[in-house]
Design a protein around this motif. Structure first.
Motif, PDB file in Angstrom:
ATOM      1  N   LEU A 466      -9.860   6.087  -4.072  1.00  0.00           N
ATOM      2  CA  LEU A 466     -10.727   6.095  -5.241  1.00  0.00           C
ATOM      3  C   LEU A 466     -11.023   7.511  -5.736  1.00  0.00           C
ATOM      4  O   LEU A 466     -11.757   7.701  -6.700  1.00  0.00           O
ATOM      5  N   ALA A 467     -10.451   8.508  -5.058  1.00  0.00           N
ATOM      6  CA  ALA A 467     -10.693   9.900  -5.416  1.00  0.00           C
ATOM      7  C   ALA A 467      -9.940  10.274  -6.696  1.00  0.00           C
ATOM      8  O   ALA A 467      -9.038   9.560  -7.124  1.00  0.00           O
ATOM      9  N   VAL A 490     -10.657   3.218 -13.557  1.00  0.00           N
ATOM     10  CA  VAL A 490     -12.039   3.122 -13.083  1.00  0.00           C
ATOM     11  C   VAL A 490     -12.000   2.267 -11.816  1.00  0.00           C
ATOM     12  O   VAL A 490     -12.197   1.041 -11.857  1.00  0.00           O
ATOM     13  N   PRO A 491     -11.744   2.884 -10.680  1.00  0.00           N
ATOM     14  CA  PRO A 491     -11.433   2.110  -9.471  1.00  0.00           C
ATOM     15  C   PRO A 491     -12.653   1.483  -8.814  1.00  0.00           C
ATOM     16  O   PRO A 491     -13.780   1.921  -8.999  1.00  0.00           O
ATOM     17  N   LYS A 492     -12.374   0.458  -8.048  1.00  0.00           N
ATOM     18  CA  LYS A 492     -13.397  -0.233  -7.271  1.00  0.00           C
ATOM     19  C   LYS A 492     -12.723  -0.811  -6.035  1.00  0.00           C
ATOM     20  O   LYS A 492     -11.497  -0.908  -5.966  1.00  0.00           O
ATOM     21  N   ILE A 493     -13.531  -1.188  -5.055  1.00  0.00           N
ATOM     22  CA  ILE A 493     -12.990  -1.746  -3.814  1.00  0.00           C
ATOM     23  C   ILE A 493     -13.295  -3.239  -3.759  1.00  0.00           C
ATOM     24  O   ILE A 493     -14.411  -3.669  -4.068  1.00  0.00           O
ATOM     25  N   ARG A 494     -12.294  -3.997  -3.382  1.00  0.00           N
ATOM     26  CA  ARG A 494     -12.459  -5.442  -3.222  1.00  0.00           C
ATOM     27  C   ARG A 494     -11.853  -5.862  -1.876  1.00  0.00           C
ATOM     28  O   ARG A 494     -11.062  -5.135  -1.281  1.00  0.00           O
ATOM     29  N   GLN A 495     -12.239  -7.026  -1.421  1.00  0.00           N
ATOM     30  CA  GLN A 495     -11.674  -7.567  -0.185  1.00  0.00           C
ATOM     31  C   GLN A 495     -10.933  -8.869  -0.507  1.00  0.00           C
ATOM     32  O   GLN A 495     -11.406  -9.669  -1.315  1.00  0.00           O
ATOM     33  N   ILE A 496      -9.785  -9.061   0.123  1.00  0.00           N
ATOM     34  CA  ILE A 496      -9.010 -10.283  -0.086  1.00  0.00           C
ATOM     35  C   ILE A 496      -8.461 -10.762   1.246  1.00  0.00           C
ATOM     36  O   ILE A 496      -8.340  -9.990   2.207  1.00  0.00           O
ATOM     37  N   ASP A 497      -8.132 -12.060   1.301  1.00  0.00           N
ATOM     38  CA  ASP A 497      -7.555 -12.602   2.532  1.00  0.00           C
ATOM     39  C   ASP A 497      -6.069 -12.908   2.370  1.00  0.00           C
ATOM     40  O   ASP A 497      -5.407 -13.287   3.329  1.00  0.00           O
ATOM     41  N   ASN A 498      -5.529 -12.749   1.143  1.00  0.00           N
ATOM     42  CA  ASN A 498      -4.082 -12.915   0.960  1.00  0.00           C
ATOM     43  C   ASN A 498      -3.647 -12.192  -0.306  1.00  0.00           C
ATOM     44  O   ASN A 498      -4.437 -11.991  -1.226  1.00  0.00           O
ATOM     45  N   ASN A 500      -1.630 -11.956  -3.735  1.00  0.00           N
ATOM     46  CA  ASN A 500      -1.110 -12.880  -4.748  1.00  0.00           C
ATOM     47  C   ASN A 500      -0.788 -12.103  -6.020  1.00  0.00           C
ATOM     48  O   ASN A 500      -0.981 -10.881  -6.097  1.00  0.00           O
ATOM     49  N   THR A 501      -0.318 -12.812  -7.023  1.00  0.00           N
ATOM     50  CA  THR A 501       0.125 -12.164  -8.262  1.00  0.00           C
ATOM     51  C   THR A 501      -1.005 -11.939  -9.254  1.00  0.00           C
ATOM     52  O   THR A 501      -0.775 -11.391 -10.328  1.00  0.00           O
ATOM     53  N   ALA A 502      -2.223 -12.350  -8.909  1.00  0.00           N
ATOM     54  CA  ALA A 502      -3.335 -12.245  -9.860  1.00  0.00           C
ATOM     55  C   ALA A 502      -4.301 -11.114  -9.510  1.00  0.00           C
ATOM     56  O   ALA A 502      -5.448 -11.113  -9.952  1.00  0.00           O
ATOM     57  N   LEU A 503      -3.859 -10.162  -8.737  1.00  0.00           N
ATOM     58  CA  LEU A 503      -4.742  -9.077  -8.319  1.00  0.00           C
ATOM     59  C   LEU A 503      -5.066  -8.141  -9.489  1.00  0.00           C
ATOM     60  O   LEU A 503      -4.219  -7.868 -10.335  1.00  0.00           O
ATOM     61  N   ASP A 504      -6.309  -7.649  -9.496  1.00  0.00           N
ATOM     62  CA  ASP A 504      -6.767  -6.709 -10.520  1.00  0.00           C
ATOM     63  C   ASP A 504      -6.167  -5.333 -10.236  1.00  0.00           C
ATOM     64  O   ASP A 504      -6.362  -4.761  -9.168  1.00  0.00           O
ATOM     65  N   GLN A 505      -5.445  -4.774 -11.211  1.00  0.00           N
ATOM     66  CA  GLN A 505      -4.778  -3.498 -10.989  1.00  0.00           C
ATOM     67  C   GLN A 505      -5.740  -2.314 -10.966  1.00  0.00           C
ATOM     68  O   GLN A 505      -5.335  -1.194 -10.640  1.00  0.00           O
ATOM     69  N   ASP A 506      -6.993  -2.528 -11.299  1.00  0.00           N
ATOM     70  CA  ASP A 506      -7.987  -1.457 -11.202  1.00  0.00           C
ATOM     71  C   ASP A 506      -8.695  -1.446  -9.848  1.00  0.00           C
ATOM     72  O   ASP A 506      -9.584  -0.622  -9.623  1.00  0.00           O
ATOM     73  N   ALA A 507      -8.325  -2.336  -8.960  1.00  0.00           N
ATOM     74  CA  ALA A 507      -9.012  -2.447  -7.670  1.00  0.00           C
ATOM     75  C   ALA A 507      -8.129  -1.946  -6.533  1.00  0.00           C
ATOM     76  O   ALA A 507      -6.901  -1.961  -6.623  1.00  0.00           O
ATOM     77  N   VAL A 508      -8.794  -1.496  -5.481  1.00  0.00           N
ATOM     78  CA  VAL A 508      -8.137  -1.216  -4.200  1.00  0.00           C
ATOM     79  C   VAL A 508      -8.604  -2.314  -3.245  1.00  0.00           C
ATOM     80  O   VAL A 508      -9.805  -2.545  -3.084  1.00  0.00           O
ATOM     81  N   TYR A 509      -7.648  -2.999  -2.627  1.00  0.00           N
ATOM     82  CA  TYR A 509      -7.978  -4.166  -1.817  1.00  0.00           C
ATOM     83  C   TYR A 509      -7.847  -3.856  -0.326  1.00  0.00           C
ATOM     84  O   TYR A 509      -6.858  -3.252   0.116  1.00  0.00           O
TER      85      TYR A 509
END
Length: 720
Positions: A466-467, A490-498, A500-509
């Motif tokens: 996110l730097a 404008v980054p953000k952190i998210r948590q996922i368990d799998n 998939n093709t619908a991930l937000d490209q502005d997030a770090v998972y």
């Protein structure tokens, strides 16, 4: 008027709030002055040793005011007399002929004589200054709330100097004159010596006498005892109360004072942080808070914590041109930033007083974030309890970067306050406490994740992503993978368990369940700015990274079948294992990249297994020691001395020629490569013993521009 009053000479929270500590100390002072329970024979004092910012001075000052006493505050740290005096005492060994080193012995009688003359003069000057102020007072103009004695002391002068004050009265005579003056006023005089940790100058041990001699390095261990001896020589008076306070709680000053005074009242046991109601109450006496919005009230709750934070906020607010409650709310962030600036200046001055370079504050911040992140992930609420504190935490405890509190025989580490997080953000902008809390909540809610091992470093890597684009991590990824952060990201952190093709490209998972992939993020290529998805695996162990890389590198990641190219990143310490040609081909043909986490200055360059601080006591000690160190080699040495665990030593190079010969053992190494390295090392005059201190950053700074050569040099040094 929106501003109700300015800060005066009285404590900033008077009279709005009476904390538990103030109430108890007020009662003690009143009883001390008004009853015969404290006889003239018994030696008594008040002590208050706690971490910085907990309201020590405010509590003592307010309690003195409540019992209608007179308050004489002397800050040893800022004082132009006491601080140079104690520094002079510390250098006693250097002044001998010939000069003595720390391990040398000196006659204890010489130490006593040196200290006594100086302490007696200082006390006489202190009493004279107080009496000058008392001469301007009488019982009719004191009022009902006591007052402050402005103690003005001269600069320190060495007894060997012709300017050393020749006092016309003895110390005892000055003391008796002070007693007579204070008795006429019928008030309690509180003589408060603040920052008493300077008496010890960082030493923790007691002085040990051997045949009437003491080690030069232990001289200051006797300083407070000798100072107290002078005070205890006076006939006790119920109208004068000595108060000693300071920081550095793990120096056990209480024990040293307890061995001198027969009875002490400990203020620190009842000190507490402000809650949200306390904050509102105190602010309400300075500002008209009627018609306060819910948003402003929520902002006020963020000031809950050490009283000093609220004090700095009030100082900053009163320097701002405020006209209304809406103006107050609009300028809140500006005021808060001003208060944070005061906090940061305090940290700078404290770190410098310990001889540490303030330029390393970024590294200290990174290490401390590693500590705080680990503790929160591994302990509900982010508070860990330690049996002991590492000595290299002292500068950070005193500066307020680490907050601890004594609970029984243990110490509790508190999560950082809002101001401290803002300071961390200046150096590691991607650190947000809320993100960590969200992560912990998701991890612990997971049905399949039974262990938290590894989540610390996975999340730290996500934080570093996110730097800004010019950060050390993104610079390294740009060099090796030819990728960069997305434009206007404008980054953000998210948590996922799998995946998939619908991930937000502005997030770090961050993966919260067991998976072959640990972290997922999106970037774009440097040349064509084409979007790419990066799947990451992380490990901190060389053996672990080698075992994983021996298997098919492609199989280490779960790919996604869509139109976005998948890049695979293995972030781990690099091994020197030779892999088959087909295995090496994966790196270039399948967008696979193995980045050595030790090759750039990152929180991830810490190679020991600290993913789970609760796993073993040794891991926790390692984490604690590392957090307080700005140098990995130093941290290693400290760790070994603390844990008592012998470290398997590598065979050192016997000569620079042996080192250059070792470079030739690298696959595809050429003689020209050796000459390039030699030229840099000779130009920079790098010696044999300095090899172990080299980093990628240092080599680059010294002029070794080729990244491949830098990696080779570090690999040979690490694996020799």
């Amino acid at each position: 008027m929106f501003i109700c009053k300015e800060l005066g000479v009285y404590p900033f929270l008077s009279p709005a709030i009476q904390t538990k500590a103030i109430q108890k100390l007020s009662k003690y002072m009143t009883e001390y002055h008004n009853t015969e329970r404290y006889s003239e024979v018994k030696s008594t004092c008040v002590i208050c040793f706690d971490i910085s910012g907990t309201g020590k001075t405010t509590t003592i000052m307010e309690a003195t005011r409540n019992c209608n006493g007179l308050f004489a505050h002397i800050n040893l740290n800022d004082n132009q007399l006491f601080r140079p005096l104690l520094n002079s005492c510390k250098r006693l060994g250097e002044k001998q002929n010939p000069p003595l080193k720390s391990a040398d012995f000196i006659d204890y009688a010489t130490v006593v004589e040196h200290f006594e003359k100086r302490f007696q003069t200082v006390l006489s000057l202190l009493f004279q200054s107080i009496m000058e102020q008392l001469s301007t007072l009488d019982s009719s103009n004191l009022g009902q709330n006591g007052g402050n004695i402005n103690v003005v002391l001269p600069k320190y002068t060495s007894p060997s100097s012709a300017e050393f004050p020749d006092l016309d009265k003895s110390l005892v005579d000055n003391y008796y004159e002070l007693v007579q003056k204070i008795q006429k006023l019928n008030r309690l005089l509180v003589i408060h010596l603040d920052d008493c940790q300077l008496f010890f100058c960082g030493l923790t041990k007691n002085a040990i006498l051997q045949d009437g001699k003491i080690k030069v390095g232990e001289i200051m261990s006797a300083a407070f005892r000798l100072f107290s001896k002078e005070v205890l020589n006076f006939t006790k008076c119920k109208d004068i109360l000595w108060v000693f306070s300071g920081t550095r709680p793990n120096l056990s000053l209480e024990i040293k004072i307890a061995s001198t005074y027969e009875e002490q009242y400990d203020v620190a046991k009842s000190l507490q942080d402000f809650n949200a109601d306390d904050v509102t109450t105190v602010l309400g006496q300075y500002f008209d808070l009627q018609d306060m919005s819910a948003e402003l009230k929520q902002k006020m709750e963020h000031l809950a914590g050490p009283p000093k934070l609220l004090y700095w906020f009030i100082i900053s607010a009163l320097k701002t041109d405020l006209t209304s409650i809406s103006d107050f709310e609009e300028k809140w962030d500006k005021i808060e930033d001003m208060a944070v600036g005061i906090y940061k200046d305090r940290i700078f001055s404290t770190i410098q007083s310990f001889g540490l370079p303030i330029e390393e504050l970024e590294r200290y911040s990174r290490n401390l974030v590693l500590l705080h992140t680990s503790t929160l992930i591994n302990e509900r609420g982010g508070n860990l309890t330690f049996k002991r504190l590492p000595s290299n935490w002292l500068p950070f405890i005193e500066g307020g970067m680490i907050r601890i509190r004594k609970e029984g025989t243990s110490w509790k580490l508190f999560q950082p306050n809002r101001f401290l997080i803002k300071i961390f953000n200046e150096y590691i902008e991607w650190f947000t406490w809320e993100n960590i809390q969200d992560l912990v909540a998701n991890i612990k809610a997971s049905a399949t994740t039974k262990s938290l091992k590894g989540k610390v470093f996975e999340y730290l890597f996500a934080l570093e992503l996110l730097a800004p684009a010019d950060s050390l991590l993104w610079t390294r990824l740009g060099e090796l993978m030819k990728i960069k952060p997305k434009a206007n990201w404008v980054p953000k952190i998210r948590q996922i368990d799998n995946i998939n093709t619908a991930l937000d490209q502005d997030a770090v998972y961050v993966m919260i369940d067991k998976s072959k992939t640990d972290v997922v993020f999106f970037a774009e290529t440097v040349e064509s700015e084409t979007p790419v998805r990066v799947l990451c695996q992380l490990t901190t162990q060389v053996k672990d990274s080698t075992d994983k890389a021996k298997n098919s590198f492609n199989a280490m990641f779960k790919l996604v079948n869509d139109t976005i190219p998948d890049y695979r990143l293995f972030l781990a310490p690099k091994s020197t294992v030779d892999f088959p040609q087909i295995h090496q081909k994966q790196f270039s043909d399948a967008n696979c990249f193995w980045v050595d986490s030790r090759s750039f200055d990152s929180m991830l360059s810490f190679t020991l297994d600290l993913c789970d601080p609760n796993k073993t006591e040794k891991a926790l000690i390692e984490l604690m020691e590392f957090a307080g160190s700005n140098n990995k080699e130093l941290a290693d040495r400290v760790r070994m001395s603390v844990s008592g665990t012998p470290k398997k030593r590598k065979r050192e190079f016997q000569s620079m020629d042996e080192f250059y010969d070792a470079l030739k053992g690298i696959s595809d190494w050429e003689e020209e490569d050796t000459e390039i390295v030699k030229e840099v090392f000779i130009t920079q005059r790098i010696k044999l013993y300095q090899l172990s201190t080299l980093t990628d950053g240092k080599l680059k700074e010294y002029g070794l521009k080729q990244g491949g050569l830098r990696e080779a040099v570090l690999s040979v040094i690490e694996n020799h």
